[in-house]
Design an enzyme around this catalytic site. Structure first.
Site, PDB file in Angstrom:
ATOM      1  N   LYS A 292       3.994  14.103  -3.150  1.00 36.22           N
ATOM      2  CA  LYS A 292       3.041  15.008  -1.918  1.00 36.22           C
ATOM      3  C   LYS A 292       3.252  17.267  -2.573  1.00 36.22           C
ATOM      4  O   LYS A 292       3.391  17.000  -4.319  1.00 36.22           O
ATOM      5  CB  LYS A 292       4.381  15.398  -1.209  1.00 36.22           C
ATOM      6  CG  LYS A 292       4.737  14.652  -0.294  1.00 36.22           C
ATOM      7  CD  LYS A 292       5.594  14.748   1.184  1.00 36.22           C
ATOM      8  CE  LYS A 292       5.980  13.434   1.925  1.00 36.22           C
ATOM      9  NZ  LYS A 292       5.077  13.340   2.857  1.00 36.22           N
ATOM     10  N   ARG A 366       6.575   2.712   6.422  1.00 36.40           N
ATOM     11  CA  ARG A 366       6.428   2.238   6.830  1.00 36.40           C
ATOM     12  C   ARG A 366       7.142   0.248   6.651  1.00 36.40           C
ATOM     13  O   ARG A 366       7.296  -0.910   6.944  1.00 36.40           O
ATOM     14  CB  ARG A 366       4.837   1.486   7.193  1.00 36.40           C
ATOM     15  CG  ARG A 366       3.782   1.400   6.182  1.00 36.40           C
ATOM     16  CD  ARG A 366       2.423   2.233   6.080  1.00 36.40           C
ATOM     17  NE  ARG A 366       2.679   3.271   6.015  1.00 36.40           N
ATOM     18  CZ  ARG A 366       0.957   3.876   6.470  1.00 36.40           C
ATOM     19  NH1 ARG A 366       0.334   2.887   5.925  1.00 36.40           N
ATOM     20  NH2 ARG A 366       0.969   5.306   6.833  1.00 36.40           N
TER      21      ARG A 366
END
Length: 517
Positions: A292, A366
């Site tokens: 990130k 996920r």
């Protein structure tokens, strides 16, 4: 040292008696304050209608409060407050707060009960005003809805300063002038549950590791041991369960993963099918090899918000002794880059045997949820709700107004929506079209790809479609809470910081389910 700080913080955040404290110590010489409410009179501009408690207080003062309200300025509007000193010997400081219109109710356009929200906002404003004056004990007007008043007081006073030398005044609160103590108690427990989630989300990632998170929840559930079982599953157990997707995320970190499994048995009939709650527990998300950007990466200490709200909901359900069975699952780990970390393009195998091409290691939530959902089906739950700070796309779509809900069940949606109207912590239904499923099943190397075929387009929807590939239950909902993870000033009764949303909605939902045949 870490666990000592956590223990003190949690003790400060959660109490079970009707006099709520935000400090482990009690002050003998307490400075007392009082919060009273006033409504706007229907059809009379500038006129006020005192609540029952405020009217009683005013009568005891021979109308002095009413007189002061008239001469001290314009009529109090919703959410505004005014403070008076020295008008009562027991209360050196009295804060009067505006509650808006008395007949406000459920608003279809806003999807909440306006009266309840007005009370939460007003009471929190009054309590904070007194806290700023270093008043350390506040009695609160129930304002006709003691549960909402308690929620406003307890949520509004929470401030994470556990690691600071200079701290805000610690305030105890109690109900004033009302017989509905049960409603106050319930509201305080609801709010303390959300504050527990805020505490976990706000604490730095070096203090809340997967192990520390699990230990904290175990401590909080200890008083309810007769109804609760806590299993802290180790890496060896995770490997035994063949949770390849979960392990692919955790392997980049030096911190060992933990699979936290909670069983709350509150139903009178122990064989009642449980409600299954699953929370994403990434205690720090660097993005992994798909790193990130550094600005705001510190906020990713709260990427375990799903696990925090799920576990806090179960702590709250146990405190309320809700007559329902609940199982909570929280896969806990860090997502870090290292020589052992998963690389973009790697293929991993989930617990149900499906292969996943990991094209972006920052789409890790996920992956850990996929294995947890597969495992959760073994309990034959009556409904499954998973909660996760899953996608930035959800924040783009709804902002902080509501949690996005993706579900295959109209019944489950109705239950969640009904609960959110009561709590004011809203939900909004999002699409689960096959249109999105095709974008995650079209993978070059595996059965599935962990990001959508068209990259950022419909990112929250393709993430939900990915999770659906691991669900066979007829009643399943995915709550994407990325947009509601933190609060700036959007929710007036929450200070700036991690929000702990939607804990109260989950508790209200579970409570409703307990009475649903």
């Amino acid at each position: 040292m870490t666990m000592l700080l956590l223990r003190r913080a949690v003790q400060a955040a959660v109490r079970t008696n009707h006099c709520r404290s935000f400090s482990a110590s009690q002050t003998l010489n307490r400075r007392k304050g009082l919060v009273l409410g006033v409504f706007e009179k229907e059809g009379e501009e500038g006129s006020l209608h005192l609540t029952e408690a405020a009217a009683g207080f005013d009568q005891a003062l021979s109308g002095k409060l009413s007189e002061l309200l008239k001469i001290s300025g314009p009529a109090l509007k919703k959410g505004k407050s005014r403070i008076f000193y020295g008008i009562h010997e027991d209360f050196p400081c009295v804060a009067v707060v505006g509650l808006g219109k008395s007949k406000a109710g459920v608003c279809g356009a806003e999807n909440w009960d306006t009266n309840k929200e007005n009370i939460r906002q007003a009471v929190s404003a009054g309590c904070r005003l007194l806290q700023d004056l270093e008043v350390n004990h506040v009695e609160v007007d129930g304002c006709g809805d003691t549960q909402s008043a308690a929620e406003g007081a307890v949520l509004g006073l929470f401030h994470y300063d556990e690691l600071k030398s200079k701290k805000k005044t610690k305030v105890t609160t109690q109900l004033h002038g009302s017989a509905d103590l049960a409603g106050w108690e319930r509201g305080a427990v609801y709010a303390e549950g959300q504050n527990l989630a805020r505490l976990l989300m706000e604490a730095p990632a070096n203090h809340i590791t997967p192990t520390a998170f699990a230990n904290t929840i175990e401590e909080k559930l200890a008083p309810h041991a007769e109804r609760v079982t806590v299993n802290k599953r180790s890496q060896a157990w995770i490997e035994e369960q063949q949770m390849g997707a979960f392990l692919s995320v955790s392997k980049g970190s030096e911190e060992p993963p933990v699979f936290l499994e909670l069983h709350y048995n509150g139903a009178p009939h122990s064989k009642q099918a449980p409600l299954l709650l699953v929370g994403k527990g990434i205690t720090f998300d660097s993005g992994g090899i798909s790193l990130k950007p550094s600005p705001s990466m510190d906020a990713m200490r709260a990427d375990m918000g799903g696990a925090a709200t799920v576990c806090a909901s179960i702590v709250t359900a146990a405190a309320l002794k809700l007559p329902v069975n609940i199982i909570g699952l929280a896969p806990l780990c860090e997502n870090m880059p290292s020589g052992k970390a998963t690389k973009p393009g790697d293929v991993v195998t989930a617990k149900n045997g499906k292969t996943i091409q990991v094209d972006n290691t920052d789409a890790e939530g996920r992956l850990i949820l996929a294995d947890a959902l597969c495992y959760g089906h073994t309990f034959s739950p009556r409904a499954i709700v998973n909660v996760a700070t899953l996608t930035g796309a959800m924040d783009v779509a709804l902002g902080s107004a509501a949690t996005g809900v993706f579900t295959n069940s109209d019944w489950l949606w109705e239950q969640l929506h009904k609960a959110s109207v009561v709590t004011g912590d809203r939900v909004w239904r999002m699409p689960l079209f096959q249109h999105y499923t095709r974008q995650v099943t079209d993978s070059q190397l595996a059965d599935l790809n962990n990001i959508g075929k068209y990259s950022r387009s419909g990112g929250a929807c393709t993430a939900a479609a990915f999770l659906r590939e691991f669900v066979t239950a007829p009643h399943w909902a995915h709550l994407d809470i990325a947009g509601v993870m933190s609060n700036k000033d959007e929710i007036p009764y929450l200070r700036k910081g991690m929000s702990g949303r939607p804990t109260r909605t989950l508790v209200e939902f579970a409570s409703g389910l307990a009475h649903h045949s």
